[in-house]
Design an enzyme around this catalytic site. Structure first.
Site, PDB file in Angstrom:
ATOM      1  N   ARG A  40       0.826  -1.205   0.000  1.00 57.62           N
ATOM      2  CA  ARG A  40       0.000   0.000   0.000  1.00 57.62           C
ATOM      3  C   ARG A  40       0.864   1.261   0.000  1.00 57.62           C
ATOM      4  NH1 ARG A  40      -4.414   2.850  -1.447  1.00 57.62           N
ATOM      5  NH2 ARG A  40      -5.326   4.086   0.248  1.00 57.62           N
ATOM      6  N   THR A 121     -14.409   3.734  14.159  1.00 57.91           N
ATOM      7  CA  THR A 121     -15.723   3.572  14.783  1.00 57.91           C
ATOM      8  C   THR A 121     -15.654   2.550  15.914  1.00 57.91           C
ATOM      9  OG1 THR A 121     -16.814   4.085  12.698  1.00 57.91           O
ATOM     10  CG2 THR A 121     -18.132   2.959  14.367  1.00 57.91           C
ATOM     11  N   CYS A 261     -19.530   0.168   7.410  1.00 56.94           N
ATOM     12  CA  CYS A 261     -20.211   0.977   8.428  1.00 56.94           C
ATOM     13  C   CYS A 261     -21.583   0.423   8.793  1.00 56.94           C
ATOM     14  CB  CYS A 261     -20.356   2.427   7.950  1.00 56.94           C
ATOM     15  SG  CYS A 261     -18.817   3.360   8.007  1.00 56.94           S
ATOM     16  N   ARG A 332     -15.326  -4.524   1.312  1.00 51.77           N
ATOM     17  CA  ARG A 332     -15.449  -4.813   2.743  1.00 51.77           C
ATOM     18  C   ARG A 332     -16.884  -5.146   3.125  1.00 51.77           C
ATOM     19  NH1 ARG A 332     -12.908   0.505   5.207  1.00 51.77           N
ATOM     20  NH2 ARG A 332     -14.057   1.336   3.427  1.00 51.77           N
TER      21      ARG A 332
END
Length: 425
Positions: A40, A121, A261, A332
């Site tokens: 990455r 989160t 999320c 994801r």
């Protein structure tokens, strides 16, 4: 307490959340971007972002951003923003492993006077109850005496080029009033939409986790209505359009609920609720309903195939789309895989086609071999699972051309008019 001029900023985690943040800060001040993924970091150093949240021009514009995998360089920083993932495990329990490991890394670099800001989160209390002890252990420093913390929940919407990190109002908080002042001032350097300063870290944590819980429950309601209307032979989209003519009707649509999320955050809230002795009935009911939509879709498809005398065992089905939402490469927690696995349980060979997805990532994450070019006339059923622009442009005739003479076209995303498909959610 540090002043803005004294801030030496680092961002830990350069994914969908951390990179856009690092780029925006990197346009204005020196930023050290840290990630443990060597591939990455090399990608970003070459000016490429495979998530497509930033482009090469934006990366080049962030002239003050340096990306590295060398944790030792974090000792040069005095403000650390942690933006690592917070997933759930196979039992749908919060998995704080990435967050704890990031806290260990930061703790080893922490010095007196430093500030650690979390964006990941979590459930209310996680920053001070789970992360702070790790920081104290690895630094030998005392919280709110030697170092301070803040919490400013991420509000990134992958694939959305209109609502971006700078144009979404940011919630901020700090472990002391002075820390809260600095955290708020720091984000105001880049957030053009302004900030909302929460009265405590726990309030900011709770605000984040209920944002997506609320959306999850609204979608669960519409999904349940879709099931009811399907049993009644009523077109759900037609009902929603009619109801939507009233000014205060909320424009939610049925569908698969995945992603990093909405399909995850409610489990953080319910975990904490159960920990303190309360069993959250409504939130978990919504989660069960949404998590079951993949199985429901396949049941409807199998019934439709059976009515058309299409042999289900051994059939070939094309699933159009794999990402958790349209026009982004994010895999994801995609719930499209639920459809694929459910089909396999019926002895169906499911081919998956998605022009947005890396074939290597699909293989690594889900063990799926993507189909680059679907074979015309080869499929007993076609499922339109994701509303990518490329699919919207195809039209009914091109979708139908992929099917055998007798086939079922299931439109989950309302890409076609009601008469253009055989099934709609």
């Amino acid at each position: 307490m540090l002043t803005l001029e004294q801030v030496k900023l680092s961002i830990i985690g350069l994914g969908y959340v951390g990179l856009p943040l690092a780029v925006e800060f990197g346009k204005k001040r020196a930023v050290l971007g840290f990630d443990i993924n060597e591939k990455r970091v090399a990608e970003l150093q070459s000016g490429v972002d495979h998530t497509l949240e930033t482009d090469s021009a934006e990366l080049a514009e962030a002239k003050h951003l340096t990306c590295t995998t060398d944790a030792a360089t974090l000792k040069d920083a005095n403000v650390y923003i942690v933006t690592v993932p917070t997933p759930i495990d196979g039992h749908k329990r919060p998995d704080l492993t990435p967050l704890i490991r990031a806290s260990e890394t930061v703790g080893m670099a922490l010095k007196a006077g430093d500030i650690v800001i979390y964006e990941s989160t979590v459930y209310p209390g996680a920053t001070e109850e789970d992360c702070v002890p790790v920081l104290e252990k690895h630094s030998g420093l005392k919280f709110n005496v030697d170092f301070f913390c803040g919490y400013s929940p991420e509000r990134i919407n992958p694939g959305d080029k209109e609502h971006r990190v700078t144009t979404i109002r940011k919630v901020t908080s700090g472990s002391t009033p002075a820390a809260a002042d600095l955290v708020d001032a720091l984000y105001n350097e880049i957030i053009t939409a302004g900030t909302h300063r929460a009265e405590s870290i726990k309030v900011a944590e709770a605000a984040k986790v209920i944002e997506n819980t609320q959306r999850d429950l609204n979608i669960a309601l519409i999904n349940e209505l879709a099931v009811i209307f399907n049993k009644m032979g009523i077109d759900t989209e037609a009902v929603l359009l009619a109801a939507g003519s009233k000014w205060n009707f909320l424009p939610f649509r049925p569908g698969l609920v995945g992603g990093h999320c909405i399909g995850v955050d409610p489990y953080y809230l319910t975990h904490k609720a159960q920990e303190i002795g309360y069993h959250p009935e409504i939130v978990l009911a919504g989660r069960r309903l949404n998590d079951g939509m993949g199985a429901y879709v396949v049941t409807q498809l199998v019934k439709a195939m059976t009515r058309r005398r299409i042999m289900v065992d051994g059939a070939r089905v094309l699933v159009m789309g794999l990402t958790f939402k349209e026009n982004c490469p994010d895999l994801r927690n995609t719930r499209v895989v639920d459809i694929v696995h459910e089909l396999e349980g019926y002895g169906v060979k499911a081919d998956v086609h998605d022009p947005w997805v890396s074939a290597e990532e699909a293989k690594d994450e889900y063990g799926l071999e993507l189909v680059a070019e679907p074979q015309p006339g080869a499929y007993d059923a076609i499922v339109l699972a994701v509303a990518h622009d490329q699919f919207k442009e195809m039209g009914e005739a091109k979708f139908r051309a992929l099917g055998k003479e007798a086939h079922v076209l299931y439109d989950l995303k309302y890409l076609l008019p009601a008469a253009g498909s055989d099934l709609r959610l």
